[in-house]
Design an enzyme around this catalytic site. Structure first.
Site, PDB file in Angstrom:
ATOM      1  N   LYS A 115       0.835  -1.276   0.061  1.00 28.76           N
ATOM      2  CA  LYS A 115       0.106  -0.011  -0.011  1.00 28.76           C
ATOM      3  C   LYS A 115       0.915   1.419   0.003  1.00 28.76           C
ATOM      4  CE  LYS A 115      -4.221  -1.549  -0.029  1.00 28.76           C
ATOM      5  NZ  LYS A 115      -4.007  -2.843  -0.668  1.00 28.76           N
ATOM      6  N   LYS A 197      -2.184 -11.404  -8.363  1.00 25.17           N
ATOM      7  CA  LYS A 197      -3.368 -11.848  -7.825  1.00 25.17           C
ATOM      8  C   LYS A 197      -4.646 -10.971  -8.380  1.00 25.17           C
ATOM      9  CE  LYS A 197      -5.169  -9.791  -3.570  1.00 25.17           C
ATOM     10  NZ  LYS A 197      -6.647  -9.811  -3.342  1.00 25.17           N
ATOM     11  N   LYS A 200      -9.865  -6.429  -6.670  1.00 22.90           N
ATOM     12  CA  LYS A 200     -10.999  -5.750  -6.914  1.00 22.90           C
ATOM     13  C   LYS A 200     -10.857  -4.481  -7.782  1.00 22.90           C
ATOM     14  CE  LYS A 200     -13.760  -6.783  -2.944  1.00 22.90           C
ATOM     15  NZ  LYS A 200     -12.677  -6.325  -1.738  1.00 22.90           N
TER      16      LYS A 200
HETATM   17  P1  ADP Z   1      -9.387  -7.706  -2.867  1.00 21.14           P
HETATM   18  O1  ADP Z   1      -8.333  -8.027  -2.758  1.00 21.14           O
HETATM   19  O2  ADP Z   1      -9.868  -8.027  -4.244  1.00 21.14           O
HETATM   20  O3  ADP Z   1     -10.071  -6.155  -2.689  1.00 21.14           O
HETATM   21  P2  ADP Z   1     -10.370  -8.331  -0.266  1.00 21.14           P
HETATM   22  O4  ADP Z   1      -9.106  -7.759   0.019  1.00 21.14           O
HETATM   23  O5  ADP Z   1     -11.519  -7.783   0.271  1.00 21.14           O
HETATM   24  O6  ADP Z   1     -10.600  -8.351  -1.818  1.00 21.14           O
HETATM   25  O7  ADP Z   1     -10.541  -9.788  -0.012  1.00 21.14           O
HETATM   26  C1  ADP Z   1     -11.410 -10.611   0.595  1.00 21.14           C
HETATM   27  C2  ADP Z   1     -11.172 -12.153   0.354  1.00 21.14           C
HETATM   28  O8  ADP Z   1     -10.840 -12.641  -0.874  1.00 21.14           O
HETATM   29  C3  ADP Z   1     -10.010 -12.522   1.179  1.00 21.14           C
HETATM   30  O9  ADP Z   1     -10.146 -13.602   1.977  1.00 21.14           O
HETATM   31  C4  ADP Z   1      -9.066 -12.530   0.190  1.00 21.14           C
HETATM   32  O10 ADP Z   1      -7.910 -13.323   0.670  1.00 21.14           O
HETATM   33  C5  ADP Z   1      -9.588 -13.305  -1.016  1.00 21.14           C
HETATM   34  N1  ADP Z   1      -9.056 -13.155  -2.131  1.00 21.14           N
HETATM   35  C6  ADP Z   1      -9.036 -12.042  -2.879  1.00 21.14           C
HETATM   36  N2  ADP Z   1      -8.339 -11.912  -3.838  1.00 21.14           N
HETATM   37  C7  ADP Z   1      -8.060 -13.221  -4.111  1.00 21.14           C
HETATM   38  C8  ADP Z   1      -7.498 -13.982  -5.251  1.00 21.14           C
HETATM   39  N3  ADP Z   1      -7.004 -13.562  -6.198  1.00 21.14           N
HETATM   40  N4  ADP Z   1      -7.147 -15.207  -4.935  1.00 21.14           N
HETATM   41  C9  ADP Z   1      -7.737 -15.951  -3.645  1.00 21.14           C
HETATM   42  N5  ADP Z   1      -8.332 -15.386  -2.541  1.00 21.14           N
HETATM   43  C10 ADP Z   1      -8.486 -13.844  -2.855  1.00 21.14           C
END
Ligand code: ADP
Ligand code: TRP
Length: 331
Positions: A115, A197, A200
């Site tokens: 971040k 990965k 969002k």
């Molecule tokens: P993002 O990173 O997309 O903003 P969040 O941080 O809100 O999503 O994550 C919500 C859940 O989804 C967490 O448990 C996170 O580990 C899981 N998650 C997010 N992206 C991935 C991914 N690419 N592969 C597996 N799990 C994921």
């Protein structure tokens, strides 16, 4: 009768549309766990302020996310679904845990370092104590299992450390939680060019969202990065190819996966065919989820009802923990 089910907790930030990474890393496990455990699932709206200060769309995003979670399998009758900001007890526990968290470990956290790179102009205190707030989310219900994707592993480890320090200093209040996935290993779904990965807020063409329509899903998959194919039998797959195979293994039939694996190993794979099949299977998987979520969103009062019901139940559990915490500290 005493309730002996283990407590499960997980959360998601309302910062965009749900994608396949969220589904396979988190939601798929949540939907199954609700039948076996005492489950608490929440929208981490306080956490979203660390990166998304503008709250104009917060309410809409939150309601949409709840709709997507329910469409993806959460049953409000079987688990508690709530908003973090409805549970002030979490903020109090966060305050106590902050005294047990050290600057050095917080600065070393991978997500914090990422971040700082992404938003150097806004390295706020909430960002650096993000894992402390996450620990408060988990410990407020004395949860044991935390179903999350691989990227969250370090935060859960930090939660264990904070819980251990609390117990050591003030007396046993918290069990030590572990990250959980039914497969045993935590998962990481790669984005479509294999560079990181799925997430969002990433390049939208690189991520498949549960809200994408059939045409868009197909377009994204057909554009996904591939190459000329392997030149030696049984080669190791590059990340961007492995990512497509992972998606295939999640949504397609075993026969289909086996066929393309064999084609790859024998250097006769046609990525165009594979992507066509993958797109078709993804469309069949996503369509009902998308349609369900869109239908649910048309009834905001129903969603608000789910959240206020959930807040009542979550606060009850949170208050019980806080009584123990205050007693242990000596207030
Ligand atoms: P993002 O990173 O997309 O903003 P969040 O941080 O809100 O999503 O994550 C919500 C859940 O989804 C967490 O448990 C996170 O580990 C899981 N998650 C997010 N992206 C991935 C991914 N690419 N592969 C597996 N799990 C994921
Ligand atoms: N940090 C998590 C993420 O970005 C979201 C989250 C907040 C969370 N509090 C939590 C996940 C507690 C599990 C448990 O994905």
């Amino acid at each position: 009768m005493e309730n002996k089910k283990e407590i499960v907790l997980s959360g998601i930030r309302p910062t965009g549309f749900l994608h396949l990474g969220n589904y396979y890393g988190a939601l798929r496990n949540w939907a199954r766990m609700q039948y076996e455990y005492d489950c608490y699932f929440f929208i981490a709206d306080w956490h979203s302020l660390t990166t998304h200060a503008d709250t104009k769309d917060l309410k809409t995003n939150t309601r949409r996310m709840v709709s997507e979670l329910v469409a993806g399998g959460l049953d409000p009758e079987k688990c508690v679904i709530y908003l973090q900001s409805d549970i002030p007890e979490i903020a109090e526990l966060y305050l106590y845990l902050n005294m047990l968290a050290y600057r050095g470990e917080l600065e070393k956290t991978s997500t914090f370092k990422d971040k700082v790179r992404q938003q150097p102009e806004n390295v706020n205190a909430g960002l650096i104590t993000y894992p402390v707030l996450q620990a408060a989310d988990i410990l407020i219900h004395r949860a044991l299992k935390v179903p999350v994707g691989k990227d969250q592993e370090q935060h859960i480890e930090m939660t264990r450390n904070f819980a251990e320090r609390f117990n050591h200093r003030y007396g046993e209040v918290f069990p030590l939680p572990v990250a959980f996935n039914y497969g045993g290993e935590l998962v990481k779904i790669l984005n479509l060019d294999g560079s990181g990965k799925m997430s969002k807020s990433e390049n939208q063409m690189n991520t498949i969202y549960l809200n994408d329509d059939d045409v868009l899903i197909t377009r994204k998959i057909m554009k996904a990065k591939t190459d000329q194919g392997p030149v030696a039998v049984n080669s190791k797959k590059p990340d961007y190819i492995q990512g497509l195979f992972t998606l295939l293994s999640l949504v397609s039939k075993k026969d289909t996966v086996d066929k393309f694996e064999e084609d790859f190993n024998q250097c006769r794979i046609r990525y165009g065919d594979m992507k066509k099949q993958l797109a078709e299977d993804l469309v069949s998987f996503i369509r009902p989820l998308r349609e369900n979520a869109q239908r649910l969103q048309q009834n905001p009062a129903h969603i608000d009802g789910i959240l206020s019901d959930g807040a009542g139940k979550a606060r009850k559990s949170a208050r019980a923990t806080l009584v123990k915490v205050r007693e242990a500290i000596g207030f």
